[in-house]
Design an enzyme around this catalytic site. Structure first.
Site, PDB file in Angstrom:
ATOM      1  N   ARG A 199       0.961  -1.038   0.015  1.00 51.96           N
ATOM      2  CA  ARG A 199       0.117  -0.211   0.090  1.00 51.96           C
ATOM      3  C   ARG A 199       0.810   1.164  -0.212  1.00 51.96           C
ATOM      4  O   ARG A 199       2.129   1.279   0.529  1.00 51.96           O
ATOM      5  CB  ARG A 199      -0.986   0.029   1.456  1.00 51.96           C
ATOM      6  CG  ARG A 199      -2.143  -1.155   1.202  1.00 51.96           C
ATOM      7  CD  ARG A 199      -2.965  -0.527   0.130  1.00 51.96           C
ATOM      8  NE  ARG A 199      -4.474  -1.621   0.178  1.00 51.96           N
ATOM      9  CZ  ARG A 199      -4.431  -2.715  -0.598  1.00 51.96           C
ATOM     10  NH1 ARG A 199      -3.161  -3.263  -1.330  1.00 51.96           N
ATOM     11  NH2 ARG A 199      -5.659  -3.468  -0.399  1.00 51.96           N
ATOM     12  N   GLU A 228      -3.898   7.324  -4.818  1.00 51.69           N
ATOM     13  CA  GLU A 228      -3.897   6.725  -6.261  1.00 51.69           C
ATOM     14  C   GLU A 228      -5.005   7.227  -7.206  1.00 51.69           C
ATOM     15  O   GLU A 228      -6.100   7.228  -6.667  1.00 51.69           O
ATOM     16  CB  GLU A 228      -4.116   5.373  -6.054  1.00 51.69           C
ATOM     17  CG  GLU A 228      -2.756   4.382  -5.336  1.00 51.69           C
ATOM     18  CD  GLU A 228      -3.126   3.074  -5.208  1.00 51.69           C
ATOM     19  OE1 GLU A 228      -4.002   2.529  -5.642  1.00 51.69           O
ATOM     20  OE2 GLU A 228      -2.295   2.254  -4.511  1.00 51.69           O
ATOM     21  N   HIS A 247      -1.508   0.302  -9.599  1.00 49.71           N
ATOM     22  CA  HIS A 247      -1.860  -0.541  -9.106  1.00 49.71           C
ATOM     23  C   HIS A 247      -2.383  -1.922  -9.731  1.00 49.71           C
ATOM     24  O   HIS A 247      -3.484  -2.289  -9.825  1.00 49.71           O
ATOM     25  CB  HIS A 247      -2.997  -0.364  -8.038  1.00 49.71           C
ATOM     26  CG  HIS A 247      -3.230  -1.058  -6.513  1.00 49.71           C
ATOM     27  ND1 HIS A 247      -3.763  -0.484  -5.578  1.00 49.71           N
ATOM     28  CD2 HIS A 247      -3.205  -2.305  -6.356  1.00 49.71           C
ATOM     29  CE1 HIS A 247      -3.685  -1.384  -4.731  1.00 49.71           C
ATOM     30  NE2 HIS A 247      -3.525  -2.522  -4.914  1.00 49.71           N
TER      31      HIS A 247
END
Length: 283
Positions: A199, A228, A247
């Site tokens: 993360r 993000e 991601h």
């Protein structure tokens, strides 16, 4: 409609689970998550409503491990930078010294977080003849260590000081928030690379930016950031010694299908009063 809902399948953190939603769904029995990380959920709040929770560790571990190794290799051989040079009109002005990467075979990989994903990364790294160190809350069984040739580091500092590549594979918790900051980056070799597939908030991004700008570490490869995506004017996006992907961890066609299968398996178990194969309990 709310009284009919007994299960929620969370896809990329949607819908947002808050007190208001839980109060509106009196018959909700289970929330199944499309991934491993549960940091977007207030686990204690959900549990207080008598709702069970499950994630999808079996479906995502191999694909996420593939992403980690892809980032390691791409950063080591500077693939993005070299690609941009290769398609540049001034390609003929570059020489071999401009595109030298670093060797992966025989290098030392430090894995922080040796759960199912971390262990699969170790399996892949063994095939590249890497020396493997790992740090985890609990030590793996000796047989498991021997199977991948991994050495346990009780102290994270020891791993950081020795590793050529540091791979972050931990869950985001209050304990791992900004786990890698200025002090930890300065412990790393100036030739080392930081790879984050956990993360974004596990890394202090301002400290990382400074470390990359001043040569404290060689490079970074991030599949996760905070937030993000990053704002388009974020200074990390302007650096050459970083690779950032959006991601990608579990984004393959097969993994997506397997995640849905695992979620359905957990939902059906909950609705039938059976144990959930991948139940997550509040800590």
């Amino acid at each position: 409609i709310g009284e009919k809902v007994q299960a929620i399948y969370l896809w990329w953190h949607k819908p947002v689970i808050n007190k208001e939603l839980l109060q509106s769904l009196p018959n909700l029995k289970v929330i199944a998550n499309s991934g491993v990380g549960m940091d977007h959920l207030d686990l204690k709040l959900v549990a207080s409503f008598g709702v069970k929770m499950a994630n999808a560790p079996r479906a995502v571990s191999s694909t996420t491990a593939d992403t980690g190794m892809a980032l390691l290799l791409a950063s080591a051989r500077r693939l993005v930078e070299v690609h941009n040079i290769s398609i540049s009109p001034s390609m003929e002005k570059y020489c071999e010294a401009d595109i030298l990467g670093v060797k992966v075979t025989g290098a030392t990989l430090g894995i922080i977080g040796m759960g199912s994903i971390g262990y699969k990364i170790a399996l892949r790294a063994k095939a590249f003849e890497m020396n493997i160190l790992y740090h985890n809350r609990t030590r793996r069984k000796v047989q498991e260590e021997q199977a991948v040739g991994a050495t346990y580091c009780k102290k994270i500092d020891s791993l950081l000081q020795q590793a050529d590549f540091v791979m972050l594979v931990v869950s985001l918790t209050p304990q791992t928030h900004k786990l890698i900051g200025k002090r930890e980056l300065e412990l790393m070799k100036p030739t080392a690379t930081l790879i984050n597939i956990s993360r974004g908030a596990v890394v202090d991004q301002e400290a990382l930016l400074a470390a990359l700008q001043t040569g404290v570490i060689r490079a970074a490869a991030l599949d996760v950031t905070s937030p993000e995506p990053l704002p388009r004017d974020h200074p990390l996006l302007k650096l050459k010694n970083i690779i950032i992907t959006p991601h990608l961890g579990i984004k393959t066609d097969k993994a997506t299908y397997m995640i849905t299968e695992e979620a359905v398996e957990n939902i059906l178990a909950a609705l039938n009063g059976l144990p959930l194969p991948s139940e997550v309990l509040p800590s």
